[in-house]
Design an enzyme around this catalytic site. Structure first.
Site, PDB file in Angstrom:
ATOM      1  N   LYS A 176       0.837  -1.206   0.000  1.00  0.00           N
ATOM      2  CA  LYS A 176       0.000   0.000   0.000  1.00  0.00           C
ATOM      3  C   LYS A 176       0.872   1.258   0.000  1.00  0.00           C
ATOM      4  O   LYS A 176       0.613   2.219  -0.735  1.00  0.00           O
ATOM      5  CB  LYS A 176      -0.936   0.004   1.213  1.00  0.00           C
ATOM      6  CG  LYS A 176      -1.788   1.272   1.381  1.00  0.00           C
ATOM      7  CD  LYS A 176      -2.847   1.444   0.301  1.00  0.00           C
ATOM      8  CE  LYS A 176      -3.452   2.836   0.259  1.00  0.00           C
ATOM      9  NZ  LYS A 176      -4.724   2.996   0.934  1.00  0.00           N
ATOM     10  N   LYS A 244      -0.909  11.800   4.857  1.00  0.00           N
ATOM     11  CA  LYS A 244      -0.769  10.847   5.969  1.00  0.00           C
ATOM     12  C   LYS A 244      -0.074   9.574   5.480  1.00  0.00           C
ATOM     13  O   LYS A 244       0.856   9.060   6.109  1.00  0.00           O
ATOM     14  CB  LYS A 244      -2.155  10.495   6.530  1.00  0.00           C
ATOM     15  CG  LYS A 244      -2.110   9.582   7.752  1.00  0.00           C
ATOM     16  CD  LYS A 244      -3.365   8.718   7.860  1.00  0.00           C
ATOM     17  CE  LYS A 244      -3.312   7.556   6.885  1.00  0.00           C
ATOM     18  NZ  LYS A 244      -4.282   6.488   7.088  1.00  0.00           N
TER      19      LYS A 244
END
Lengths: 296, 296
Positions: A176, A244
């Site tokens: 990811k 983030k």
């Protein structure tokens, strides 16, 4: 549709978690849900046959598989291994599946802690955004034991279209992070190319068309084409979430001893967009920053 | 195949120019060729019906259309508008087509100088590499007047597969610069993603497969897949040429007043590869630098 009915606990009914849990409910799984703001869990229970609880321990004891979909590493760690968290409340043999985008080293650490309590764990972050969550077309990248992956696979197939076992604990989060690195840098690349073209008087459509036919071709230019051309940056993948995610990638790189110079630059550019109040725009709004830097 | 037979002058028989000129000769165009190292022009004349000449003036006076395929801006400027160069030797109504990767502002300046002498000019850089040149599958991006573009189109179609008129003089070079920006940054993005994965113990195939199915998908991951996986970086697009191209992009940005932070970083990374003696490797060898920076 799952082959087998499993009692599922679902923690975190945000913009992603809510529709994912909804799809599990519609597939017939008995669900217990929990959300930090309890009203959302109560609303979910009203709309489905699910039970809502304010207690993680109660959710854990009622579930064979527990899914978490939380904002980031601190919430993941607290929910899963904090006092009164899922590991402490789970029955022996429970499988915890963290689908949040979180830290690879944390995923490894939590899997070890879970194993010490007779609980299995998978890290299974997703890509595809809220539309993918609603339409069950998420891409799900899974780290952990093969047997746990096979156990969870029917559940994943309710929520996503492409489900891939990518390695051991933490590997899902690494893939990811890799994904977010590439998407961020491709957005920045296309942005710099288009702003150079704008200042040189070339129509952006020509640039996108020609580049799309060769080695420069990429999915970002296709999917974000209208955003680049119209300047309407309604999200989509928000700037603040991508920032983030790059923070996680850089913190992981720091722990692994890896230097990611271009990722670090993209991270700073997203930080600037946030400082300018554009945190809720689509991540393709990086082009607005390149324009600002080039005199508007 | 050209609809009409045109006398063509071709200047610059390098790794790209040689096969491009060869394809024009095979299409039946009367050719006069010139190369800085005359032996190469003589060899070309031996292999075809072309005439070889050491004099640019002689080449210019024999040609209706003149194509240049040169290393970079200094050679382009000298050959086209230097003393004894093409503009000074060309007949009224000649069309000069610079297919080198060169500077957008220079392309504009040369087109103006040419117009002052009754000569037309197009900038028409290509992508697709030496394989594209040999197989006539180049992508050709063309800046200049529409009527000149239409005049040259049959010639372009002998050398390339995708031929696009992208705007006025200089626009072809701007689109080429945009292309090189995106390709460089996508290579760096994939490199950083793969090295993060390597250090985290994830198989690179898994990363390429999963990323290829979503928003991170790009042509570089497809075309360079084997190079990334095997570490065999036989070129392909060479590091030194891509570095030259990014220099043109940054110099153009400087003239336009555009800030290209990620492009500037990629330029420095290529500079480091060259400093390490890897200038002749394929540009995907950027991954070796990310590995070096991360302890090998």
């Amino acid at each position: 549709m799952a082959n087998e009915i499993t009692s599922i606990g679902f923690v975190g009914l945000g913009i992603m978690g809510y529709p994912m849990a909804k799809n599990l409910a519609e597939a017939g799984h008995p669900l217990t849900v929990h959300n930090r703001t309890h009203e959302k869990a109560a609303r979910f229970a009203d709309e489905t046959d699910a039970a809502a609880t304010e207690s993680l321990a109660e959710l854990a004891s009622a579930s064979d598989v527990i899914i978490t979909m939380l904002p980031g590493p601190p919430e993941v760690e607290e929910t899963i291994s904090g006092d009164g968290g899922l590991i402490s409340g789970a029955k022996d043999g429970t499988l915890i599946v963290d689908m949040s985008t979180s830290s690879p080293p944390l995923a490894k650490k939590l899997a070890e802690r879970a194993a010490g309590s007779g609980v299995s764990m998978l890290d299974a972050p997703v890509s595809g955004g809220d539309v993918g969550a609603i339409e069950s077309t998420l891409s799900i990248m899974v780290g952990g034991e093969s047997s746990d992956f096979e156990r969870a696979r029917p559940i994943f197939e309710v929520m996503g279209k492409t489900v891939t076992h990518v390695g051991e604990s933490g590997a899902g989060q690494i893939v990811k992070a890799a994904n977010q690195i590439v998407v961020a840098l491709v957005i920045e690349a296309v942005s710099e190319a288009l702003v150079l073209g704008e200042k040189g008087g070339v129509e952006p459509e020509k640039i996108l068309d020609v580049l799309g036919g060769g080695l420069a071709a990429n999915k970002v230019m296709e999917v974000k084409r209208e955003k680049f051309l119209t300047g309407d940056f309604e999200a989509g993948g928000k700037v603040k979430f991508h920032h983030k995610d790059l923070g996680i990638a850089l913190e992981t790189a720091r722990q692994f001893g890896v230097a990611l110079p271009a990722t670090a630059l993209a991270d700073q550019l997203f930080a600037s967009l946030i400082a300018k109040g554009r945190e809720d725009l689509d991540h393709s709004a990086l082009i607005t920053l390149v324009r600002d830097m080039s005199g508007g």
